[in-house]
Design a protein around this motif. Structure first.
Motif, mmCIF file in Angstrom:
data_model
loop_
_atom_site.group_PDB
_atom_site.id
_atom_site.type_symbol
_atom_site.label_atom_id
_atom_site.label_comp_id
_atom_site.label_asym_id
_atom_site.label_seq_id
_atom_site.Cartn_x
_atom_site.Cartn_y
_atom_site.Cartn_z
ATOM 1 N N ASP B 391 0.818 -1.211 0.000
ATOM 2 C CA ASP B 391 0.000 0.000 0.000
ATOM 3 C C ASP B 391 0.858 1.272 0.000
ATOM 4 O O ASP B 391 0.382 2.345 0.337
ATOM 5 N N TYR B 392 2.107 1.146 -0.387
ATOM 6 C CA TYR B 392 3.018 2.305 -0.381
ATOM 7 C C TYR B 392 2.485 3.452 -1.248
ATOM 8 O O TYR B 392 2.380 4.596 -0.798
ATOM 9 N N CYS B 393 2.131 3.104 -2.470
ATOM 10 C CA CYS B 393 1.670 4.157 -3.400
ATOM 11 C C CYS B 393 0.395 4.816 -2.906
ATOM 12 O O CYS B 393 0.223 6.041 -3.003
ATOM 13 N N MET B 394 -0.507 4.006 -2.373
ATOM 14 C CA MET B 394 -1.762 4.544 -1.881
ATOM 15 C C MET B 394 -1.517 5.520 -0.722
ATOM 16 O O MET B 394 -2.131 6.584 -0.640
ATOM 17 N N LYS B 395 -0.606 5.116 0.160
ATOM 18 C CA LYS B 395 -0.292 5.998 1.287
ATOM 19 C C LYS B 395 0.441 7.261 0.827
ATOM 20 O O LYS B 395 0.176 8.364 1.301
ATOM 21 N N LEU B 396 1.370 7.084 -0.104
ATOM 22 C CA LEU B 396 2.153 8.223 -0.581
ATOM 23 C C LEU B 396 1.233 9.250 -1.268
ATOM 24 O O LEU B 396 1.434 10.471 -1.154
ATOM 25 N N ALA B 397 0.202 8.753 -1.954
ATOM 26 C CA ALA B 397 -0.719 9.645 -2.668
ATOM 27 C C ALA B 397 -1.437 10.598 -1.728
ATOM 28 O O ALA B 397 -1.878 11.675 -2.135
#
Lengths: 455, 455
Positions: B391-397
């Motif tokens: 979920d890295y990208c989701m969190k970074l967004a």
């Protein structure tokens, strides 16, 4: 300016010098543009032939910069040779006049230098535009609707055409005109030329324009309009301000039945260029549906505020100037009653001028004015009583261009002329400048007599 | 204001009071917009929720007018709650910064309030526009050609599209798109959204756009462009100013082979909104042929001067703002060398920032910048080293919107963010403000760290 690039400070930034410069520029503007520009003892223009003016201006852009004193001289020169559209003897265009509140609004707009497209960077102006458009719609007679300020009335009219075709054929946005049945634009011969420009620009072609007969005043004759059209033609944009006058708003009776209205307060209300509102009765968000492209880098949907406040996707431009402040500030200062008085005063002056013309030899009205533009011929002494001679019209047609040349070279006043239908060149005087007095109109008539006495 | 209508003087004209008012407004602008608006110890914005701001502004337009002192208070309030786009911590848009000469040009333009359409009412600006366009064309590499200032880069791009189709199919103007074979617009996925808006507005439909593959930097891959197109796509408009720099103009190598170039000096050169030039290599008077409607009431052919100087029929608007003076005056003051220094300084600062980011934890470039926009992620402490988690990208967004909210509500700085392709929200910093120093960029990085330290 000569600092090394390795220095950590910007090489050309000197705020105190910049402030002193702006103070000086403002002083020059107040003296040369505002005071002299509205003083009837000063010229309305200082005519120069293009080649001579080029030399006076020294326009070339060079590699080296110039000292501030020299730049200030340039500012004076620019103002000196520019036409003073605020001058009470500038009758040439619809936007004559200077309202200090509107000018203040324009200068604040320039100083804040923002784009109208998001609440994020234009919070005050997004809310202000909403309120101003609501007020204008209410004057049209609509309790709800939409709208947007456009870069001028012609673009407003193109917007209205584009919205009309999108509403009927939403496919047009994606599939283009080739996927649609032939479309027609119904208008009159007398309509503004932006309808023609718009038909071409929007890909419909000028052949798609069907001319409906008009009466002598340019009003469409309903009996001649064989097919009903869904889209109401945009009104001639400069008349909108008459809605502010209880006495004269009947001239636009029925405007509330239109689907869209294009209104240019930069004309009769003297807000300054540009201030052009497109008003819509629509409440379905047609503007955004029709023009939206959802650019993610400007109109993020995960912002921390209500993104329906962002207006950027309502328009076909990207950046959009703030055009509401000048009108809003002027309205706050004068009130609706002050604006009404201004409109009524323009009608009063027009009536005064027309009655004087009727009593004075050599002035012949093209028609009795219904609004604040007065179309007339100045008939010089040698042509008076010659109406029946074969070359009368040909000779009369040459009078206006010649008098125009004389007044411009003298700098005493400016007024437009044009031919129309079979009528030879006539003058078209616009009573719009809020500073106008009856004495200015007396001067206008006397000056024409003076300039034309040898003809 | 209360004078009887029968009086011969205008009822609302009081020039001395107007002048005093303007003097006061100018003082407020200098203090609140210019001085405080560029002072790094002041906020870049004063965030208010829409409902609260509405109350503070008291936007309603009423029937009665207000006293000048109250109007002056309103001017202060408007500036107070407006975003300070000239502030060195406004990184949000391409038009950051205040050049006093350009601002002077804008204020003079507003004071003279004329339209660019005829030599008759804009002699200085008709000649000046010609000279400025000639200079810009020379920088592109053309010794002849045409051009016009447009209301923004999107409209410039639409002009270019319309001219291209007219040049190939002059019938289009009269007969419309239905009389033509299907047309296609070749562009890349990375091109400005005005191409989409233009395709729809011009009646071609967005389906007519054929996307050509682009490389990582958004440059069209020639091998993928199967059909040659006559019309050169307008360049991304804000890069044009790089032509002023001997060091960096190679970035636009080959631009002289285009048929049209859209160039917005209101971006990198900080002339202020709007200043958008459409440059054409054409010498056949294509602009007038394509857009002309020969309105007799504006563009009389029997004038006493060379009517080819009248530019009104080059454009689809009617009235047109004067957009050349701000650029001309700034150029005269700084010279080409001063403008070059400004462009080079923006590159120097960009390089400085990028090198600092590489050394600092938590900053990750989207790609190595080629120009003066820096796209990067701020990776907060809790996400560092988690690149491989699901979920890295989701969190970074979610980081950029949250940090944006915090900086705006604090008023410390403004920078835009956006997603692009499959990349989650990243910041996009624009180095354009001529007042920027390295200290401002140090502040920028420190402030992001501070705002994001708990994430």
């Amino acid at each position: 300016m000569q600092m090394a690039e390795s220095n950590c400070l910007s090489p050309d930034w000197d705020l105190p010098a910049g402030e002193a410069f702006l103070q000086n520029v403002f002083g020059i503007i107040m003296e040369e543009a505002v005071r002299k520009g509205t003083d009837t003892s000063e010229k309305v223009c200082e005519w120069k032939e293009p080649e001579e003016l080029k030399k006076l201006l020294d326009l070339e852009l060079r590699s080296h910069g110039e000292k501030q004193e020299q730049i200030l001289d340039r500012c004076r020169t620019i103002i000196q040779y520019s036409v003073k559209t605020c001058h009470p003897r500038f009758f040439n265009q619809l936007f004559s006049g200077l309202d200090p509140h509107a000018l203040a609004g324009r200068i604040i707009t320039e100083s804040l230098n923002t784009s109208q497209y998001t609440y994020e960077i234009a919070p005050v102006f997004v809310l202000m535009e909403e309120e101003v458009l609501k007020k204008l719609r209410a004057l049209v007679g609509w309790s709800s609707g939409d709208g947007v300020f456009c870069p001028g009335g012609s673009i407003s009219n193109m917007y209205a055409l584009n919205l009309a075709r999108y509403q009927r054929y939403p496919d047009c946005k994606q599939r283009g005109l080739r996927a649609l049945p032939p479309l027609a634009i119904f208008t009159t011969q007398e309509s503004h030329y932006s309808v023609q420009k718009g038909a071409a620009f929007l890909g419909m072609g000028t052949d798609s324009i069907r001319l409906v007969k008009a009466d002598d005043r340019g009003r469409m004759i309903p009996e001649d309009l064989e097919k009903q059209i869904n889209q109401a033609e945009a009104e001639a944009a400069w008349g909108g301000s008459v809605l502010l006058s209880q006495t004269h708003r009947h001239l636009l009776d029925g405007i509330e039945r239109a689907d869209s209205v294009s209104w240019n307060p930069h004309k009769l209300l003297a807000t300054g260029l540009q201030c052009s509102a497109l008003l819509l009765r629509d409440t379905s968000n047609l503007l955004k549906h029709c023009h939206g492209a959802q650019a993610t880098y400007l109109f993020q949907q995960d912002k921390f505020y209500d993104v329906s406040l962002d207006t950027g996707d309502k328009v076909v431009q990207c950046g959009r100037r703030v055009d509401c402040l000048k009108l809003w500030l002027m309205w706050k200062a004068l009130g609706g009653s002050g604006l009404e008085q201004r409109v009524d005063w323009a009608f009063t002056l027009t009536r005064y001028l027309v009655e004087k013309m009727k009593l004075q030899k050599g002035f012949e009205l093209v028609m009795e004015p219904e609004f604040v533009n007065v179309c007339f011929w100045y008939v010089p002494p040698s042509l008076r009583g010659q109406e029946d001679s074969a070359d009368y019209c040909m000779k009369l047609a040459k009078v206006a261009p010649l008098l125009k040349e004389r007044m411009v070279k003298k700098g005493s006043m400016m007024v437009g002329y044009q031919p129309h239908r079979s009528w030879p060149n006539f003058f078209r005087l616009i009573v719009a400048n809020p500073a106008l007095s009856m004495a200015d109109l007396d001067f206008f008539l006397d000056e024409l007599e003076l300039l034309g006495q040898d003809l």
